[in-house]
Design a protein around this motif. Sequence first.
Motif, short mmCIF file in Angstrom:
data_model
loop_
_atom_site.label_atom_id
_atom_site.label_comp_id
_atom_site.label_asym_id
_atom_site.label_seq_id
_atom_site.Cartn_x
_atom_site.Cartn_y
_atom_site.Cartn_z
N LEU A 152 39.57 36.35 54.83
CA LEU A 152 39.09 35.11 53.96
C LEU A 152 37.58 35.97 52.85
O LEU A 152 38.10 35.14 51.87
N GLU A 153 37.32 36.50 53.72
CA GLU A 153 35.69 37.10 52.83
C GLU A 153 35.79 37.97 51.87
O GLU A 153 35.71 38.39 50.77
N ARG A 154 37.49 38.21 52.38
CA ARG A 154 37.91 39.81 51.08
C ARG A 154 38.11 39.28 50.16
O ARG A 154 37.90 39.96 49.33
N ILE A 155 39.08 38.36 50.32
CA ILE A 155 39.59 37.34 48.96
C ILE A 155 39.03 37.20 48.20
O ILE A 155 38.27 36.93 47.25
N GLU A 156 37.35 36.21 48.92
CA GLU A 156 36.87 35.32 48.11
C GLU A 156 36.17 36.69 47.33
O GLU A 156 35.87 36.72 45.64
N MET B 162 35.91 36.49 43.02
CA MET B 162 34.40 36.75 42.66
C MET B 162 34.12 38.49 41.51
O MET B 162 33.42 38.18 40.88
N TYR B 163 33.90 39.33 42.59
CA TYR B 163 34.24 40.06 41.29
C TYR B 163 34.63 41.15 40.63
O TYR B 163 34.32 41.90 39.39
N THR B 164 35.94 40.54 40.27
CA THR B 164 37.25 40.48 39.31
C THR B 164 36.72 39.50 38.58
O THR B 164 36.89 40.70 36.88
N LEU B 165 36.09 38.91 38.59
CA LEU B 165 35.62 38.06 37.45
C LEU B 165 34.27 38.39 37.15
O LEU B 165 34.40 38.28 35.63
N TYR B 166 33.61 38.87 37.50
CA TYR B 166 32.32 39.27 37.49
C TYR B 166 32.29 40.64 36.19
O TYR B 166 31.64 40.97 35.32
N GLU B 167 33.05 41.42 36.86
CA GLU B 167 33.22 43.16 36.19
C GLU B 167 34.57 42.71 35.50
O GLU B 167 35.15 43.79 34.21
N ASN B 168 34.73 41.81 34.55
CA ASN B 168 36.08 41.55 33.60
C ASN B 168 35.11 40.83 32.03
O ASN B 168 34.01 41.90 32.14
N THR B 169 35.99 40.79 31.56
CA THR B 169 36.32 40.57 30.15
C THR B 169 35.55 39.31 29.76
O THR B 169 35.71 38.68 30.37
N HIS B 170 34.57 39.76 27.91
CA HIS B 170 34.50 37.97 27.55
C HIS B 170 35.66 37.05 27.12
O HIS B 170 36.64 37.93 26.95
#
Length: 157
Positions: A100-104, A108-116
Amino acid sequence: MQTSTYENGYIIYAAGITRRPIPQRLREHTRKYLSGDYTILDMDAMKHGVRKEIWHGWGWTPEKRREYERRKSELLEAAKKQLSKFCIFVADVSTEPRILERIEGAIMYTLYENTHPFCDIPDRGMQLSPRWKRESPITAFMHCHVELYGIPKQLEI
C-alpha cells in the motif's frame, strides 16, 4: 484517490492509503477539511487544471487561527463545495502495508514529476514511502473505465 472532473476524465488531487474502513477514513477527512486543517481549493479552477488555494491548511499559528475564525463561514462553504465536488476512486489492492505504501508513493511521485497541470494540483510534503532500492519492482496495472489524467495505465511500484 481524491479527484476532480477535468476535460473528459479526472485530475488527481491526492492518493492515499488507509488501514481503516473507507467510510471511517472519509469521515476523518471531512472533519479535517471543515476544521481548516486541510488545504481548501477553488474547485472551479481545479476543473480547468489550475490549483488555486482558498485556504492553506497544515499548521497553525495564533494569527492563522484568528484568520480562520474571521473567515470561518466562507471557508466552511468552500470546504463543503470541495468535498461535494471530489470524485473518490477506491481500489482494494492488498492488505500488505508495504505494498500500500509503495502504491501511494508511486502515484504521488508520478504526479509530482509529471507535466503541467498534473504536477500542480497535488499537495506537497506528504510522508511517502515509495519503493526502496533493495525492493524488487512490481508492475501495477490501472484498470479504470474513465481517464485518470497524469497516471499511466502501467505503474512501477
